[in-house]
Write a protein that holds these residues in place. Structure first.
Motif, short mmCIF file in Angstrom:
data_model
loop_
_atom_site.label_atom_id
_atom_site.label_comp_id
_atom_site.label_asym_id
_atom_site.label_seq_id
_atom_site.Cartn_x
_atom_site.Cartn_y
_atom_site.Cartn_z
N ASP A 72 0.82 -1.21 0.00
CA ASP A 72 0.00 0.00 0.00
C ASP A 72 0.85 1.26 0.00
OD1 ASP A 72 -2.36 -1.29 -0.05
OD2 ASP A 72 -2.74 -1.20 2.10
N ALA A 73 2.07 1.14 0.50
CA ALA A 73 2.92 2.33 0.64
C ALA A 73 3.77 2.58 -0.60
CB ALA A 73 3.82 2.19 1.86
N SER A 74 3.71 1.67 -1.57
CA SER A 74 4.59 1.85 -2.72
C SER A 74 3.81 2.33 -3.94
CB SER A 74 5.29 0.52 -3.04
OG SER A 74 4.34 -0.47 -3.27
N TYR A 75 4.54 2.85 -4.89
CA TYR A 75 3.95 3.35 -6.13
C TYR A 75 3.28 2.20 -6.87
CZ TYR A 75 3.64 5.76 -10.60
OH TYR A 75 3.18 6.33 -11.75
N ARG A 90 -3.38 1.50 -6.80
CA ARG A 90 -3.87 1.83 -5.46
C ARG A 90 -4.91 0.80 -5.04
NH1 ARG A 90 -0.14 3.84 -4.91
NH2 ARG A 90 -0.46 2.73 -2.99
N ALA A 94 1.76 6.49 -3.80
CA ALA A 94 1.05 6.36 -2.54
C ALA A 94 1.22 7.62 -1.73
CB ALA A 94 1.59 5.17 -1.77
N ASP A 95 0.32 7.85 -0.80
CA ASP A 95 0.54 8.93 0.16
C ASP A 95 1.69 8.51 1.07
OD1 ASP A 95 -1.53 10.62 -0.62
OD2 ASP A 95 -3.00 9.40 0.45
N SER A 132 0.93 6.42 4.08
CA SER A 132 0.84 4.96 4.02
C SER A 132 2.12 4.31 4.51
CB SER A 132 0.55 4.50 2.59
OG SER A 132 -0.67 5.03 2.16
N GLY A 153 -4.32 1.92 2.78
CA GLY A 153 -4.72 1.79 1.38
C GLY A 153 -5.47 3.00 0.86
N SER A 212 -6.08 6.75 -0.43
CA SER A 212 -5.21 7.54 -1.30
C SER A 212 -5.85 8.88 -1.58
CB SER A 212 -4.96 6.79 -2.60
OG SER A 212 -4.28 7.62 -3.50
#
Lengths: 463, 936
Positions: free
Chosen positions: B394-397, B400, B410-411, B414, B788, B790
C-alpha cells in the motif's frame, strides 16, 4: 554596549513582537478566511434500457385424466397467443418455458425484446382458450405479463370440486426462489408446500391450490420471489357434481392499496341457485382491520350501488354483490387501510356455463400497450377514477387511432378487435383499463398492465 | 665519493597558494645546499605563466611541462634520472629543505648499499616545531598511516631510523632502485606514492631509512576545511589504498579483491554515514569506481613489482602498525578539554518518569475497553492490512487499493502506517490500538524532553509535559479517531528536540529529518508552515554561523521532499497543487461552520467541530475557550523576558500554526459519498500549541518572581487545561467518543478471507445514498485499510475515465440494463459486488431494492448472501487478474529504492556515536539561553 542599552533594546524588540502577535491575533479574528471546497463529483447516467420479458400462463392444464396416476397433470389445450412488437417491426424472440410438472407439456410462451441500442423494445401479448371437455369447459383469457418480485393473486378455491392450480413461471436467466403464503379464514398462513420453491431459469412450476389451502373456498395468495422475479397466475376450474362448470386463468391484480378498481365486471345473470350467488367480490386487508366501501357503477354511467363492510386483518371476505341488472359494471373498493380485491361472476349454473374472475387493474399515466386475445365480444374498458375528465387515445398498432373521452369517476367501454394489439395513451391523465369477453358460456377478463417508463437517470458518485 | 644527485622539483599549483613565490623559495633553498645537486629538473604541471617564466629563468637546465592535474608520482615517474646520477631527490615547489638536508641524506644513503631511500623529517614551514610526517607505514589491511603527523617535534621519534617507508616529498632515492622500480607508480594520486615506493624497495630487499637530522619544511600542509577539499582528499586516499591492495595481492586473491571493491564501497558508505561523515560517501564510490575500472594500470604495476621483487612480505610485517598503536594515537587527538559541564538530565529524579507513568494510568482509565480490542474503528480509523507485505504494498507506487483503476504514487502517510503496522507483524491493526493506549504517556514523554530544550527547572518541565499531553487538539484527535492528529502530536516534540540542535550535530539533523517527514506525511496541510520555519532556520544558520552546519539544515527537508516528490510532481502536472494539502487516510464527511465565529476558539487551540469541544461547550458553556487563556497570556508576554529571541521564535511558531489552522479550516479537499471531507485542523493546532507552550515556558522560566508564584501560575494554567480535558477523558463513559471495537475488515468475511493475502481480489462496493443516488468504489484485497487510502483519488479535481467507467458499470448493474456489464467488471479484475445497507430514506430504500433485484436477476452474478455488511454477489465467470504493467513496477522499484535509500541514510546518520555524545556534552541542553553560555 552597556547593560542599560542592551536592556532597552530588549524591551523595544520584545514589545514589538508582543504587539505584532496581538495584532495578528486580532487579524485572525476579523479577516475573512479563504474557503475552497471540493465538490463530490457525480455522474448522472441514463441507464441502458433493460430487456422486455413477458411470460404467458401457457396451455390449459388438466389434472388427473390418467386413472392410474391421479396426480398427473397434462396439457388440455394449447392457447391461441396474440403477440406483436409495439416498437418497430422486429418480431420479439419467442421462447417456450419448460413446464417441469406437466407430462409432455408444451410449456407457456415467453417473449424477450432485447433493446435496440438506447431504445427499449416493448412487446404486448395475450392468450385465450375455449374448452368443452367433460372435466374442463369454459373460456379463459389472460395477458402475458412481465415477471414481478411480489404478486397478489385474488382467485381460486381449495374447496371440493375445484381443481385449481397456482402457476409459477420464471422467464429470467437465473433461478428464483418463491415463497407462497395464503390468506384464509385462519388468517395468513405459510403452507410448507409453498415454501422456498426453487424455479430454474426458463421453467414453469405448478402448485395445486388444494395442497396449499385444503377446503378453503376463499383464499388470497401472496407470491414473493427472491433471486429473480416470476409470473404467477391461478388456473381455476370448477366441476359441479359431474359437469364442468367453468374455467378461468387469473393473473396478478393491483397491489394492496387504499383504492382497488376493477374496471369491468360482467354481470351475465341474476340467477341465484342453491344459495350460490352469481356475482361476488373477494377482499382482504392483509395487515390491519379495515372498513371498506364497495361500489358498483354501470360502465358508461348510471346509478352506483354501494355497501360498506368490515374486514378482519388477514381474513378474506366473500362479499355477495346485490342483484344487479345484467351488464358491465365497474367495481371500486375504497378502504381505510390497503386492501386487495377481485370480482367473480358467472354466466349461470347450467352445464355449458362459464365463470370469470375480474381483478383490480393498476393505474397508468404512461402510454401502454395491450394485446387483445381471441375471444367473443372483446371490449376494452377505460376507467377514470380521478376528479377530472381524461382524453384517451386508443390506437391499433400500425393502424387507426381514436380519442375516447372518459368523464371523471366513470368508465367507458370501447369495442376492440380480437387478435390485434392496441396502445392506450392517457395523455396527461391517468386511467385503469381491462379487456373483457362476454359470450355464450364464455366469460373472461384481464387487466391492462401499466406502461413502463424509461428509467430515471441515476446519479453515481465514483470514488 | 661525492654523490651525484638529480633533483626533481614538481610544481603543482594549488588553489590559494602563490606557486611562483613558493618555487622561488624552493629554488633558493636548493641553491643554498651544502652539497649541491648536480642536475635540477623542474616539472611544471599546468603552472601559470609567472611560475613558468621563473622556472625557465632560474638557470637550471631542464624544464619539463606536463598537463595540469598530473600527480606528483606521475610527474616524477615520467622523468628518467640522468644517466650519470647516483640518486634522485624528489621535491615540490612548497618544499624548503634545510641547507644541510641533502648532505645528511646523501650520508645516510652512503652508509650501506642496502639503503635505497633516505627520507628527511618533514615539518611545517609555518611552524617548524610541528611535524608533518616522519615515516609512513600501513596497517595489516594496507591502510596507510603517516607517522608523527601533527606532533610537536621534541626529538621523540629521532631514535628509530627504520621505517616501512616515507613520504615521497624530500626523499632521496638511489637511482638504480629508481630505475628498477620504474620510479613512483603513476597510478597513485599523491597520498601513498611514497609508501608504495618504499614498500616496493623493501620487497626488492633494500631498506628505507629516516634521517631525523635532515629537515624539509613544507608550506601549506594545514588540512583544508572545505567539504570539497575533504572529498578530494578522501577520494585520493581511498583510490590509492585500493590500487595498492590490487597490486600487492597474490595473483590468486586478485579476482576476489577486485570483485570486493564495490561491495566494500557500500559497507564503507554505511560506516561513513554512521560516523556522521555523509560528505565522504561520494568519494568512496568514485574511488571504488576508479580502482574497479583501472585494470590496465593495476596489471602494469603488478608486472613492475614482480620484476623487482626479491623477498616476500614476511620481513615487512614487523614494520606494520598494530591496532593498539592506532588507538593510542586516536585517543591522544581526542583528549581536548572543555570548561562547560552539561547538567544531568534528571528524567527520573525530576519527576518525568512519574508523570509518564501517571499518564499511562490516566490513559488506561480513560479508554478501558481499548486493551481488549483487536482493531480500532470510528472516525478516520480503519483496519490495517493484515500482512506486513500488504502494508508496504500500500505504501509503494503502483495500483492503489481503492478505486476502479487508480495507479500512481502512494501517500507518504501509508509508509508511516506501514512502519507502525510492522511493529506488530502478526496483527498490524493491533499496533494502532496500542498507539491509542500509549498516546497520552508518549505525549507526556515527548513534551518532557522537548521542555528540556527550554528550561532546566524540573517543575516547569513536568508542567509542560502535562500541558502537551492535555492539548485540546490532541485530545480531540484521540476522541474523534484521527490517527494523523495523534501521530503528529506525538512526533512534534521530538522534531523540536532534535531540530533545535540540528545545526551542530548530524544526529539531531537526521532525527529531525525523519520526524519532519513523518509529520508532514501525516499532515500535509502543515507543510507550508514547516517550509517557512525551515527557510528561516536556514537563513539563521547561513547568517549567524556563516553557513557552518548548513548541510545539516538542508538535510532536514531531504527525506520529506523525496517521499513527497512523486505526489508533488503529479499534482503540479495536473494543475491541482492545493490537493497536496489534503489529509491522508480515511476521509470523514463533515461541514464547515459558516463565518468566523469560531476563530477565537481555533486560535486558542480548540478544534471547533470536534466532539470533545462540543461536549466541553455543553458542560461549561460558550466561554469554554477561557481554559487556555492563562497559557496564551503567558506565551504572549514571553518576548518581554530576558530570552526574547527564543521567545519570539516560539511565538512565531504559534502564530504560524494558528494561521495554518485558520487557513485550512476553510478547506474541504476530498469528497466522500455525496459530501466533502474538511481538512483536520488539529495537526496545525498541535504546531501552534508547541509554540504557545514554548513561549509560556520561557515566560515562566525567566520571570524574576519567587518560586511559589511560579508554581502557582503553573498550577493555575495546567489546572485550567485539566478542566478543558475532562470531557475528552471521560468520553468513554459519557458516550461522546466515536471509537469502536474494530471491525477488523470493512468487507464481508467471505471476501476478507479470500482477499487478506491477495490484493488482486476486487470488490465493487455500492452504497445507496439518502437522495437515491449511489456511491461506488472498488476495494482491492480483504478490506478497505487505513494505509490503502489515497488522496490521489479522494482529492482529485476532475473525474477520470476510470471514474466514468465505474459509474457506468455501477448503473448498469443496479438497473438491470441489458449489457455485458458483468464481463466488463470481470475484465477489470472485480470478483465481488457488495451492496451496502441503504440510508434510512424511501429514496435510498428504493435504490437498494432496485439494485438488489437487478443484480439477483443478472446472469453471471451469484448471490452469496446478506452479510452483516451488505448483500454480496460473486462473479461466477472467469475473472481477469489485476495486472501491473512492467513500466509501473519498474517505476515503483526505482522510486521505492530511492526513498528507502534516503530514509536509511537518515537512520544511519541518526545513530549517535561516542564522539557526538562527547561533543554534545560540551554544549548546553537548553537552546537560546545566552546566560554566560555559547548558544551554538
Amino acid at each position: 554596549m552597556t547593560a542599560r542599552r542592551r536592556r532597552s533594546i530588549r524591551w523595544i524588540a520584545g514589545g514589538a513582537v508582543v504587539a505584532a502577535t496581538l495584532a495578528l491575533g486580532y487579524a485572525g479574528l476579523t479577516l475573512p478566511r479563504p474557503t475552497a471546497t471540493a465538490t463530490a463529483e457525480a455522474v448522472s447516467i441514463d441507464p441502458e434500457p433493460s430487456a422486455t420479458v413477458l411470460a404467458c400462463t401457457g396451455p390449459v392444464l388438466a389434472v388427473g385424466r390418467d386413472a392410474a396416476n391421479a396426480a398427473l397433470v397434462t396439457d388440455a389445450l394449447a392457447p391461441t397467443v396474440t403477440a406483436a412488437p409495439v416498437d418497430g417491426d422486429v418480431p420479439a424472440t419467442e421462447l417456450s418455458l419448460r413446464a417441469v410438472d406437466v407430462a409432455e407439456g408444451a410449456g407457456p410462451a415467453s417473449f424477450v425484446g432485447v433493446p435496440d441500442g438506447a431504445s427499449m423494445r416493448r412487446i404486448a401479448a395475450a392468450q385465450s382458450a375455449q374448452l368443452n371437455d367433460p372435466d374442463l369447459a369454459g373460456f379463459a383469457a389472460s395477458s402475458c405479463v412481465s415477471p414481478q418480485m411480489e404478486t397478489w393473486l385474488v382467485a381460486g378455491s381449495g374447496a371440493t370440486g375445484s381443481a385449481d392450480l397456482v402457476l409459477l413461471a420464471n422467464p429470467g436467466e437465473v433461478a428464483a426462489t418463491v415463497d407462497l403464503s395464503a390468506y384464509t379464514a385462519d388468517g395468513q398462513i405459510a403452507p410448507s408446500s409453498g415454501a422456498a420453491l426453487v424455479l430454474a431459469p426458463g421453467s414453469q412450476q405448478l402448485v395445486p391450490v388444494a395442497s396449499l389451502v385444503a377446503n378453503e373456498a376463499n383464499p388470497v395468495f401472496r407470491v414473493v420471489a427472491t433471486g429473480a422475479p416470476v409470473v404467477a397466475a391461478v388456473q381455476s376450474s370448477l366441476v359441479r357434481t359431474l359437469d364442468a362448470a367453468g374455467l378461468d386463468v387469473v393473473t396478478a391484480g393491483d397491489e394492496p392499496s387504499l383504492r382497488q378498481v376493477i374496471p369491468s365486471v360482467t354481470i351475465a345473470t341474476t340467477t341465484i341457485e342453491g344459495g350460490e350467488p352469481a356475482a361476488s367480490v373477494r377482499l382482504v386487508a392483509p395487515d390491519e382491520d379495515a372498513t371498506a366501501l364497495v361500489t358498483a357503477t354501470p360502465v358508461g354511467g348510471g346509478q352506483p350501488v354501494s355497501q360498506e363492510v368490515a374486514l378482519t386483518a388477514g381474513v378474506p371476505l366473500q362479499l355477495v354483490l346485490p342483484a344487479l341488472a345484467p351488464g358491465a359494471y365497474t367495481v371500486q373498493v375504497d378502504a381505510d387501510v390497503p386492501v386487495v380485491a377481485a370480482a367473480w361472476t358467472t354466466t349461470g349454473f347450467a352445464p355449458g356455463d362459464d365463470f370469470g374472475w375480474s381483478v383490480a387493474a393498476r393505474e397508468t399515466s404512461l402510454p401502454t400497450a395491450v394485446a387483445v386475445a381471441d375471444g367473443p365480444a372483446a371490449t376494452l374498458t377505460l376507467n377514470n377514477a380521478s376528479a377530472s375528465p381524461v382524453d384517451v387515445t386508443v390506437s391499433v398498432v400500425g393502424g387507426d387511432s381514436r380519442t375516447v373521452s372518459v368523464p371523471a369517476g366513470t368508465s367507458v367501454a370501447v369495442p376492440v378487435v380480437s387478435g390485434s394489439v392496441y396502445t392506450i395513451d392517457p395523455g396527461a391523465g391517468t386511467v385503469r383499463a381491462s379487456v373483457s369477453y362476454d359470450g355464450a358460456g364464455a366469460l373472461a377478463s384481464y387487466p391492462v398492465a401499466p406502461g413502463v417508463a424509461d428509467t430515471d437517470p441515476v446519479l453515481v458518485y465514483p470514488h | 665519493m661525492p654523490a651525484r644527485v638529480h633533483a626533481l622539483v614538481v610544481v603543482r599549483p594549488e588553489p590559494g597558494a602563490p606557486s611562483d613565490l613558493h618555487l622561488r623559495r624552493a629554488l633558493d633553498a636548493l641553491a643554498a645546499q651544502t652539497v649541491a645537486p648536480t642536475a635540477v629538473t623542474i616539472v611544471l604541471c599546468g603552472a601559470d605563466a609567472a611560475t613558468a617564466l621563473l622556472a625557465r629563468e632560474s638557470g637550471h637546465a631542464d624544464v619539463v611541462t606536463r598537463p595540469a592535474h598530473t600527480g606528483i608520482a606521475a610527474a616524477a615517474h615520467d622523468v628518467a634520472p640522468n644517466s650519470g646520477a647516483d640518486a634522485v631527490w624528489v621535491l615540490t615547489q612548497s618544499a624548503v629543505p634545510d641547507p644541510d638536508a641533502l648532505e645528511r641524506l646523501v650520508a645516510a644513503l652512503e652508509t650501506s648499499e642496502a639503503v635505497a631511500i633516505a627520507a628527511p623529517k618533514l615539518v611545517r614551514w609555518e611552524d617548524p616545531r610541528r611535524m608533518v610526517s616522519f615515516g609512513q607505514t600501513m596497517t595489516r589491511f594496507g591502510r596507510s598511516v603517516a607517522l608523527a603527523t601533527g606532533e610537536f617535534d621534541q626529538g621523540q621519534h629521532d631514535g628509530g631510523e627504520d621505517a616501512m617507508s616515507a613520504d615521497l616529498r624530500g626523499a632521496l632515492v638511489r637511482a638504480d632502485t629508481w630505475r628498477s622500480l620504474r620510479g613512483p607508480d603513476p597510478a597513485l594520486t599523491g597520498v601513498d606514492d611514497g609508501l608504495d615506493l618504499g614498500v616496493r624497495a623493501r620487497l626488492g630487499a633494500r631498506r628505507v631509512v629516516l634521517v631525523a637530522s635532515a629537515r624539509v619544511a613544507l608550506a601549506g600542509t594545514e588540512p583544508a576545511k572545505e567539504l570539497s577539499a575533504q572529498m578530494r582528499r578522501a577520494h585520493r586516499e581511498r583510490s590509492d589504498q585500493l590500487h595498492r591492495r590490487l597490486v600487492y595481492a597474490p595473483l590468486l586473491a586478485l579476482p576476489l579483491h577486485w570483485l570486493s571493491v564495490l561491495p566494500l564501497a557500500l559497507w564503507r558508505s554505511i560506516v561513513q554515514l554512521v560516523a556522521k561523515r555523509p560528505g565522504l560517501v561520494l568519494p568512496e564510490w568514485s574511488a571504488a569506481g576508479v580502482a574497479f575500472a583501472r585494470v590496465g594500470a593495476t596489471l602494469r604495476a603488478r608486472r613492475v613489482l614482480s620484476a623487482a621483487k626479491r623477498t616476500g612480505w614476511g620481513p615487512l610485517a614487523t614494520l606494520r602498525v598494530g591496532r593498539r598503536q592506532i588507538r593510542q594515537r586516536l585517543d591522544i587527538s581526542d583528549a581536548v578539554g572543555s570548561d562547560y559541564e552539561r547538567p544531568e538530565l534528571r528524567f527520573f529524579s525530576g519527576g518525568g518518569a512519574w508523570l509518564v507513568l501517571g499518564l499511562l494510568v490516566v490513559s488506561v482509565v480513560a479508554f478501558p475497553a481499548l486493551l481488549s480490542w483487536p482493531a480500532l474503528g470510528g472516525g478516520a480509523l480503519a483496519p490495517l492490512s493484515q500482512t506486513v507485505a500488504g502494508l508496504w504494498h500500500d505504501a509503494s507506487y503502483g495500483a492503489r487499493s481503492l478505486g476502479w483503476g487508480a495507479t500512481g504514487p502512494a501517500d507518504p502517510f501509508s509508509a508511516v502506517i506501514a512502519l507502525l503496522g510492522t511493529l506488530s507483524p502478526a496483527a498490524p491493526s493491533r499496533a494502532l490500538v496500542v498507539l491509542w493506549v500509549l498516546a497520552l504517556p508518549l505525549a507526556g514523554l515527548g513534551g518532557w524532553f522537548a521542555a528540556t530544550r527550554v528550561t532546566e527547572r524540573a517543575g516547569l518541565r513536568a508542567a509542560a509535559a502535562l500541558a502537551w499531553a492535555l492539548s485540546p487538539a490532541f485530545l480531540a484527535a484521540l476522541v474523534d479517531g484521527r490517527p494523523t492528529g495523534v501521530l503528529v502530536h506525538l512526533l512534534l516534540p521530538w522534531l523540536l528536540f532534535s531540530a533545535l540542535v540540528a545545526h551542530r550535530a548530524w544526529t539531531g539533523a537526521a532525527v529531525a529529518s525523519l520526524a519532519l517527514a513523518a509529520i508532514v506525511a501525516c499532515a500535509p496541510s502543515t507543510g507550508p508552515a514547516f517550509a517557512v520555519l525551515w527557510v528561516a532556520g536556514a537563513l539563521t544558520v547561513a547568517i549567524r554561523w556563516r553557513g557552518a552546519g548548513l548541510a545539516r539544515i538542508v538535510w532536514i527537508i531531504v527525506p520529506t521532499l523525496v517521499l513527497f516528490a512523486p505526489l508533488i510532481w503529479l499534482r503540479l502536472r495536473e494543475g491541482n497543487p492545493l490537493a497536496l494539502l489534503a489529509d491522508p487516510g480515511v476521509p470523514v464527511a463533515g461541514t464547515h461552520q459558516a463565518g468566523g465565529s469560531d476563530a477565537l476558539a481555533i486560535m486558542l487551540g480548540f478544534v471547533p467541530d470536534a466532539s470533545a469541544t462540543t461536549a466541553l461547550a455543553e458542560t461549561i458553556g460558550p466561554w469554554f475557550w477561557l481554559t487556555t487563556v492563562p497559557l496564551a497570556a503567558a506565551a504572549v508576554l514571553a518576548p518581554l523576558t530576558r530570552r526574547y529571541v527564543a521567545a519570539s521564535v516560539a511565538l512565531s511558531i504559534a502564530v504560524l500554526g494558528a494561521a495554518t489552522a485558520l487557513f485550512v479550516s476553510g478547506l474541504s479537499l476530498m469528497s466522500v459519498g455525496e459530501g466533502v471531507s474538511p481538512v483536520w485542523i488539529g495537526c496545525a493546532l498541535s504546531l501552534a500549541w508547541m509554540g504557545l507552550l514554548g513561549a509560556a515556558l520561557i515566560t515562566a522560566d525567566g520571570v524574576p518572581v519567587p518560586t511559589w508564584v511560579r508554581s502557582l501560575a503553573a498550577v493555575v494554567a495546567v489546572g485550567a487545561l485539566v478542566v478543558a480535558a475532562s470531557p475528552a477523558l471521560t468520553s468513554t463513559f459519557t458516550g461522546t467518543n466515536v471509537l469502536t471495537n474494530g471491525p477488523t475488515t470493512t468487507l464481508p468475511a467471505y471476501v476478507a478471507a479470500e482477499g487478506a493475502y491477495d490484493a488482486s481480489v476486487g470488490t465493487l462496493v455500492l452504497t445507496p445514498l439518502a437522495d437515491g443516488s449511489v456511491s461506488a468504489t472498488v476495494v482491492w484485497g480483504g478490506s478497505e485499510t487505513l494505509g490503502g487510502q489515497s488522496t490521489l483519488t479522494a482529492a482529485r479535481h476532475a473525474l477520470t475515465d476510470a471514474d466514468i467507467e465505474l459509474a457506468h458499470v455501477s448503473v448498469e448493474l443496479t438497473t438491470g440494463a441489458a449489457t455485458d456489464v458483468v464481463r466488463r467488471a470481470a475484465d477489470q479484475g472485480i470478483g465481488f459486488v457488495l451492496l451496502r445497507g441503504a440510508a434510512d430514506t424511501p429514496a435510498a430504500r428504493a435504490t437498494s431494492a432496485m439494485a438488489g433485484s437487478a443484480m439477483d436477476q443478472r446472469q453471471g452474478l451469484d448471490r452469496v448472501g446478506d452479510t452483516g455488511r451488505g448483500v454480496l454477489w460473486r462473479i461466477s465467470g472467469e475473472v481477469t487478474a489485476r495486472e501491473t504493467d512492467r513500466a509501473t513496477s519498474a517505476l515503483a522499484s526505482t522510486l521505492g529504492g530511492a526513498q528507502i535509500l534516503v530514509v536509511l541514510a537518515s537512520l544511519m546518520l541518526a545513530l549517535p556515536t561516542r564522539a557526538e555524545r562527547t561533543r554534545a556534552r560540551r554544549k548546553p541542553r537548553v537552546v537560546g539561553d545566552t546566560r554566560g553560555q555559547v548558544t551554538a
